[in-house]
Design a protein around this motif. Structure first.
Motif, PDB file in Angstrom:
ATOM      1  N   PHE A  12     -67.735   3.491  17.517  1.00 46.64           N
ATOM      2  CA  PHE A  12     -67.094   2.315  16.929  1.00 46.64           C
ATOM      3  C   PHE A  12     -67.928   1.824  15.762  1.00 46.64           C
ATOM      4  CE2 PHE A  12     -65.311   2.715  21.073  1.00 46.64           C
ATOM      5  CZ  PHE A  12     -63.994   2.312  20.917  1.00 46.64           C
ATOM      6  N   ASP A  13     -67.232   1.282  14.770  1.00 40.89           N
ATOM      7  CA  ASP A  13     -67.916   0.856  13.551  1.00 40.89           C
ATOM      8  C   ASP A  13     -68.514  -0.537  13.663  1.00 40.89           C
ATOM      9  OD1 ASP A  13     -67.232   3.224  12.031  1.00 40.89           O
ATOM     10  OD2 ASP A  13     -65.174   2.506  12.220  1.00 40.89           O
ATOM     11  N   TYR A  14     -67.873  -1.419  14.433  1.00 40.26           N
ATOM     12  CA  TYR A  14     -68.417  -2.754  14.640  1.00 40.26           C
ATOM     13  C   TYR A  14     -67.953  -3.304  15.975  1.00 40.26           C
ATOM     14  CZ  TYR A  14     -63.919  -4.520  12.777  1.00 40.26           C
ATOM     15  OH  TYR A  14     -62.597  -4.792  12.548  1.00 40.26           O
ATOM     16  N   ILE A  15     -68.659  -4.328  16.454  1.00 42.04           N
ATOM     17  CA  ILE A  15     -68.346  -4.890  17.764  1.00 42.04           C
ATOM     18  C   ILE A  15     -68.128  -6.390  17.648  1.00 42.04           C
ATOM     19  CG2 ILE A  15     -69.682  -3.133  18.987  1.00 42.04           C
ATOM     20  CD1 ILE A  15     -71.762  -5.382  19.531  1.00 42.04           C
ATOM     21  N   ALA A  16     -67.405  -6.904  18.625  1.00 45.29           N
ATOM     22  CA  ALA A  16     -67.275  -8.351  18.802  1.00 45.29           C
ATOM     23  C   ALA A  16     -67.579  -8.634  20.260  1.00 45.29           C
ATOM     24  CB  ALA A  16     -65.870  -8.822  18.441  1.00 45.29           C
ATOM     25  N   MET A  17     -68.498  -9.553  20.488  1.00 41.31           N
ATOM     26  CA  MET A  17     -68.804  -9.987  21.850  1.00 41.31           C
ATOM     27  C   MET A  17     -67.914 -11.184  22.138  1.00 41.31           C
ATOM     28  SD  MET A  17     -72.890  -9.673  21.404  1.00 41.31           S
ATOM     29  CE  MET A  17     -72.789 -10.208  19.720  1.00 41.31           C
ATOM     30  N   HIS A  18     -67.157 -11.113  23.216  1.00 38.41           N
ATOM     31  CA  HIS A  18     -66.132 -12.119  23.445  1.00 38.41           C
ATOM     32  C   HIS A  18     -66.158 -12.584  24.892  1.00 38.41           C
ATOM     33  CE1 HIS A  18     -62.582 -14.171  22.150  1.00 38.41           C
ATOM     34  NE2 HIS A  18     -62.484 -13.418  21.073  1.00 38.41           N
ATOM     35  N   ASP A  19     -65.982 -13.880  25.107  1.00 38.92           N
ATOM     36  CA  ASP A  19     -65.844 -14.403  26.457  1.00 38.92           C
ATOM     37  C   ASP A  19     -64.374 -14.342  26.867  1.00 38.92           C
ATOM     38  OD1 ASP A  19     -68.524 -14.960  26.796  1.00 38.92           O
ATOM     39  OD2 ASP A  19     -68.339 -16.958  25.925  1.00 38.92           O
TER      40      ASP A  19
ATOM     41  N   ARG B 153     -66.659 -11.198  35.393  1.00 34.99           N
ATOM     42  CA  ARG B 153     -66.819 -11.167  36.852  1.00 34.99           C
ATOM     43  C   ARG B 153     -65.930 -12.248  37.461  1.00 34.99           C
ATOM     44  NH1 ARG B 153     -72.406 -11.768  40.067  1.00 34.99           N
ATOM     45  NH2 ARG B 153     -72.304 -13.858  39.222  1.00 34.99           N
ATOM     46  N   ASP B 154     -65.058 -11.857  38.366  1.00 31.20           N
ATOM     47  CA  ASP B 154     -64.263 -12.752  39.216  1.00 31.20           C
ATOM     48  C   ASP B 154     -63.376 -13.730  38.438  1.00 31.20           C
ATOM     49  OD1 ASP B 154     -65.449 -11.582  41.430  1.00 31.20           O
ATOM     50  OD2 ASP B 154     -67.032 -13.080  41.535  1.00 31.20           O
ATOM     51  N   ARG B 155     -62.800 -13.311  37.321  1.00 29.04           N
ATOM     52  CA  ARG B 155     -61.899 -14.185  36.553  1.00 29.04           C
ATOM     53  C   ARG B 155     -60.671 -13.388  36.130  1.00 29.04           C
ATOM     54  NH1 ARG B 155     -65.760 -17.518  32.540  1.00 29.04           N
ATOM     55  NH2 ARG B 155     -64.242 -19.153  32.833  1.00 29.04           N
ATOM     56  N   PHE B 156     -59.997 -12.825  37.106  1.00 27.12           N
ATOM     57  CA  PHE B 156     -58.920 -11.883  36.829  1.00 27.12           C
ATOM     58  C   PHE B 156     -57.743 -12.538  36.111  1.00 27.12           C
ATOM     59  CE2 PHE B 156     -55.300  -9.163  37.995  1.00 27.12           C
ATOM     60  CZ  PHE B 156     -55.758  -7.986  37.429  1.00 27.12           C
ATOM     61  N   GLU B 157     -57.358 -13.741  36.509  1.00 29.41           N
ATOM     62  CA  GLU B 157     -56.233 -14.426  35.859  1.00 29.41           C
ATOM     63  C   GLU B 157     -56.525 -14.670  34.383  1.00 29.41           C
ATOM     64  OE1 GLU B 157     -53.284 -15.014  37.285  1.00 29.41           O
ATOM     65  OE2 GLU B 157     -54.055 -14.040  39.089  1.00 29.41           O
ATOM     66  N   GLU B 158     -57.738 -15.106  34.073  1.00 33.44           N
ATOM     67  CA  GLU B 158     -58.114 -15.328  32.685  1.00 33.44           C
ATOM     68  C   GLU B 158     -58.152 -14.009  31.911  1.00 33.44           C
ATOM     69  OE1 GLU B 158     -61.751 -17.422  33.249  1.00 33.44           O
ATOM     70  OE2 GLU B 158     -60.775 -19.383  33.113  1.00 33.44           O
ATOM     71  N   LEU B 159     -58.559 -12.939  32.578  1.00 31.19           N
ATOM     72  CA  LEU B 159     -58.596 -11.638  31.928  1.00 31.19           C
ATOM     73  C   LEU B 159     -57.193 -11.192  31.529  1.00 31.19           C
ATOM     74  CD1 LEU B 159     -60.259  -9.166  31.050  1.00 31.19           C
ATOM     75  CD2 LEU B 159     -59.893  -8.250  33.348  1.00 31.19           C
TER      76      LEU B 159
ATOM     77  N   TYR C 181     -75.520 -10.927  42.334  1.00 29.17           N
ATOM     78  CA  TYR C 181     -76.641 -11.608  41.693  1.00 29.17           C
ATOM     79  C   TYR C 181     -76.120 -12.553  40.618  1.00 29.17           C
ATOM     80  CZ  TYR C 181     -79.492  -8.107  44.004  1.00 29.17           C
ATOM     81  OH  TYR C 181     -80.076  -7.322  44.933  1.00 29.17           O
ATOM     82  N   ARG C 182     -77.015 -13.326  40.055  1.00 32.86           N
ATOM     83  CA  ARG C 182     -76.652 -14.249  38.978  1.00 32.86           C
ATOM     84  C   ARG C 182     -75.996 -13.465  37.838  1.00 32.86           C
ATOM     85  NH1 ARG C 182     -80.997 -17.725  35.613  1.00 32.86           N
ATOM     86  NH2 ARG C 182     -79.504 -18.750  34.257  1.00 32.86           N
ATOM     87  N   PHE C 183     -74.923 -14.002  37.270  1.00 30.04           N
ATOM     88  CA  PHE C 183     -74.174 -13.333  36.204  1.00 30.04           C
ATOM     89  C   PHE C 183     -75.088 -13.097  35.009  1.00 30.04           C
ATOM     90  CE2 PHE C 183     -71.047 -13.464  32.625  1.00 30.04           C
ATOM     91  CZ  PHE C 183     -70.380 -12.303  32.967  1.00 30.04           C
ATOM     92  N   ASN C 184     -75.157 -11.847  34.559  1.00 28.44           N
ATOM     93  CA  ASN C 184     -76.060 -11.471  33.477  1.00 28.44           C
ATOM     94  C   ASN C 184     -75.240 -10.992  32.279  1.00 28.44           C
ATOM     95  OD1 ASN C 184     -78.111 -10.573  31.829  1.00 28.44           O
ATOM     96  ND2 ASN C 184     -79.259  -9.658  33.511  1.00 28.44           N
ATOM     97  N   ARG C 185     -74.754 -11.937  31.493  1.00 27.87           N
ATOM     98  CA  ARG C 185     -73.898 -11.657  30.344  1.00 27.87           C
ATOM     99  C   ARG C 185     -74.609 -10.773  29.319  1.00 27.87           C
ATOM    100  NH1 ARG C 185     -72.850 -13.964  25.280  1.00 27.87           N
ATOM    101  NH2 ARG C 185     -70.633 -13.997  24.739  1.00 27.87           N
TER     102      ARG C 185
END
Length: 131
Positions: free
Chosen positions: A112-119, A58-64, A93-97
């Motif tokens: 998909f066979d596996y996932i990675a949760m990434h910031d 949310r709201d971090r386009f440059e970092e994306l 609302y409050r960011f709900n990761r």
């Protein structure tokens, strides 16, 4: 007067139940059909594993922009079959990761066979880190 008001409330309740039933039936039939379609589309003939990268956002386009280009280079070096899912929260609302990751997991678990949760602000730099 009181009897007609109760009849109106009862009729309204019955109408709401009926509409809910119809809506639930329609949605379940649409979801079943889309699952069958995704199963046909999602089948692969090879034995490669497929990675889903879930990125709450949310709201971090440059970092994306930096994240996606960096991850592409990083994962292409490792010859990994992957797809990056940007899970965008658009409300104020409050960011709900955790909720975004749950939605991403439900969406990707069949294809998909596996996932990675990434910031979006964490970039892997060690080439020995295997995804």
């Amino acid at each position: 007067m009181e009897i007609t008001w109760k009849k109106l409330q009862l009729n309204g309740l019955l109408i709401c139940i009926f509409i809910t039933f119809i809506f639930t039936f329609l949605m379940s039939s649409i979801l079943i059909n889309s699952d069958k379609l995704m199963t046909k589309i999602g089948r692969r003939n090879d034995n490669t594993k497929k990675l889903a990268i879930l990125v709450p956002f949310r709201d971090r386009f440059e970092e994306l922009l930096s994240f996606v280009s960096h991850m592409k280079k990083f994962l292409d070096k490792q010859n990994i079959d992957y797809h990056i899912f940007v899970l965008n929260q658009i409300d104020r609302y409050r960011f709900n990761r955790a909720s975004l990751i749950n939605v991403g997991f439900i969406y990707t678990k069949k294809n998909f066979d596996y996932i990675a949760m990434h910031d979006v602000d964490l970039l892997p730099i060690n080439d020995n880190l295997s995804y």
